[in-house]
Design an enzyme around this catalytic site. Structure first.
Site, PDB file in Angstrom:
ATOM      1  N   LEU A 265       0.823  -1.205   0.000  1.00  9.44           N
ATOM      2  CA  LEU A 265       0.000   0.000   0.000  1.00  9.44           C
ATOM      3  C   LEU A 265       0.863   1.262   0.000  1.00  9.44           C
ATOM      4  O   LEU A 265       2.005   1.246   0.457  1.00  9.44           O
ATOM      5  CB  LEU A 265      -0.919   0.012   1.226  1.00  9.44           C
ATOM      6  CG  LEU A 265      -1.801  -1.217   1.410  1.00  9.44           C
ATOM      7  CD1 LEU A 265      -2.682  -1.035   2.641  1.00  9.44           C
ATOM      8  CD2 LEU A 265      -2.653  -1.479   0.181  1.00  9.44           C
ATOM      9  N   CYS A 266       0.270   2.344  -0.469  1.00 10.50           N
ATOM     10  CA  CYS A 266       0.992   3.618  -0.567  1.00 10.50           C
ATOM     11  C   CYS A 266       0.889   4.406   0.732  1.00 10.50           C
ATOM     12  O   CYS A 266       0.374   5.536   0.767  1.00 10.50           O
ATOM     13  CB  CYS A 266       0.433   4.430  -1.733  1.00 10.50           C
ATOM     14  SG  CYS A 266       0.669   3.659  -3.339  1.00 10.50           S
TER      15      CYS A 266
END
Length: 417
Positions: free
Chosen positions: A367-368
């Site tokens: 995930l960012c």
């Protein structure tokens, strides 16, 4: 890596400590190597649950606790239908917290009168379904009681009800305090006599009390102190009841160890202490089932979360193993979106259990966000692309407690072995 790096030069001990065996170099769940499970599931990430470990946990608790104490499974810990079906055969009742969970519980074929429905904010639709199904509703407010009575009159039935009590004490040293002080849960103990009086006028079928003061506790003395106070409170409230209670749920709160320095709860000591409290309960709460309701304790240590390393990189001297999983599947292991002090759940490389921990790695997800971390500075064998990372203590509050829609990644699969 230098000899004085601090990384232990010995095989990982996670499997021995957590309870999962190793076959050759691989961790196994339910006797099946994790790599074979990955092939069977068809993709990573996934959760795998060991039914034998759940069964053994219930059996141990049965032996430790007084014979006439009943055990209920709190489905919120892990509502996977296959897990609930398995647990329903082992315990005396199920606790649900929504209409969705109620449907899963009823599908097991268990007697509806052994299902209880707790939680604030139940909708009229949910209450109508619960009244019609004949399960016990743990009432959380005066308003909820009046609604249940109205629904019962409309359906021509006498709804089965209990009062969830917010006690005037808390479970000391618990990971999450559910009672004592102002709470959104239950009815304040001092208001329960007034509620019991009104209940008697409404034609409701009174079953008893649900008194829950905290969860995730690893101290036997704290649990026994809360159990004694809970039994005393139930006895006092019974004096105001329209009839003798048939059920007194004294909660649970039994914890499991997640982090370094934590130890397993001595349930035999809890059982001995509770046995000393039971003569008064048996005498003054005659005919009432004394219930201990547990979720995490039954299933938490029986599950693992498995993700695959999809990249390995080094950034300014720090090793990162990037997996196809992360906080969107196992939020609690990541630190619940930013705990002040984040601690690692036990982790390992499932296909290298016989290799030495000779590298310090950071296990991160896909995930960012920098919060997507499954392990910080963990001693592991050298991780490579394709390795399977396993997070232990993942049988409770995993998939169903995580933001699976975050960033649009697929939800993880689940398998009961």
């Amino acid at each position: 890596m230098s000899a004085d790096s601090g990384i232990k030069k010995e095989a990982p001990k996670h499997a021995d400590r957590i309870g999962f065996p190793v076959e050759g170099q691989e961790l196994t769940v339910g006797g099946v190597p994790v790599s074979r499970l990955a092939a069977r599931v068809g993709s990573t990430p996934f959760f795998a649950y060991d039914r034998a470990l759940m069964t053994a946990r219930v059996e141990r608790l049965r032996k430790a606790l007084p014979k006439d104490v009943h055990l209920h499974y709190a489905m919120k810990a892990n509502p996977m239908p296959a897990v609930v079906q398995h647990m329903a055969r082992l315990v005396d009742g199920l606790d649900v917290a929504s209409a969705g969970e109620m449907h899963v519980a009823l599908d097991t074929g268990i007697d509806p009168a052994t299902i209880s429905f707790a939680g604030p904010g139940k909708t009229v639709h949910e209450l109508s379904q619960a009244v019609g199904a004949g399960i016990i509703i743990n009432m959380e407010s005066f308003n909820e009681m009046e609604t249940i009575a109205r629904l019962g009159a409309e359906l021509g039935v006498h709804p089965k009800v209990a009062i969830r009590v917010n006690p005037d004490f808390e479970l000391k040293t618990s990971g999450m305090k559910m009672g004592g002080g102002p709470k959104q849960f239950g009815v304040d103990a001092e208001l329960v006599p007034q509620m019991l009086k009104r209940l008697g006028d409404l034609g409701l079928d009174f079953y008893g009390f649900h008194i829950f003061s905290g969860s995730q506790n690893l101290r036997e003395d704290a649990l026994l102190d809360a159990q004694q106070k809970t039994i005393n409170l139930a006895i006092e409230l019974t004096k105001h009841a329209p009839r003798a209670p048939r059920l007194v749920n004294i909660g649970g709160g039994f914890g499991i160890p997640y982090f370094p320095g934590e130890r397993h709860l001595d349930v035999e000591a809890v059982g001995e202490g509770l046995e000393a409290l039971m003569p008064r309960a048996r005498n003054e709460l005659q005919g009432a089932e004394i219930v201990i309701e547990l979720g995490r304790y039954f299933v938490g240590e029986a599950g693992v979360y498995v993700s695959r390393v999809v990249d390995r990189k080094e950034s300014r001297g720090t090793i990162y193993l990037i997996t196809d999983g992360g906080l969107h599947h196992q939020l609690s292991a990541s630190g619940n979106f930013g705990q002040v002090i984040r601690k690692n759940y036990p982790v390992a490389i499932a296909n290298k259990m016989d290799q030495a921990e000779d590298e310090e790695s950071n296990i991160v997800g896909c995930l960012c966000t920098p919060l997507d971390r499954l392990g910080d500075k963990v001693g592991l064998p050298r991780g490579e692309i394709g390795d399977l990372v396993v997070v232990f203590q993942s049988g409770a509050y995993g998939r169903s407690s995580s933001p699976t829609a975050f960033l649009g990644h697929p939800a993880p699969m689940e398998v009961l072995v």
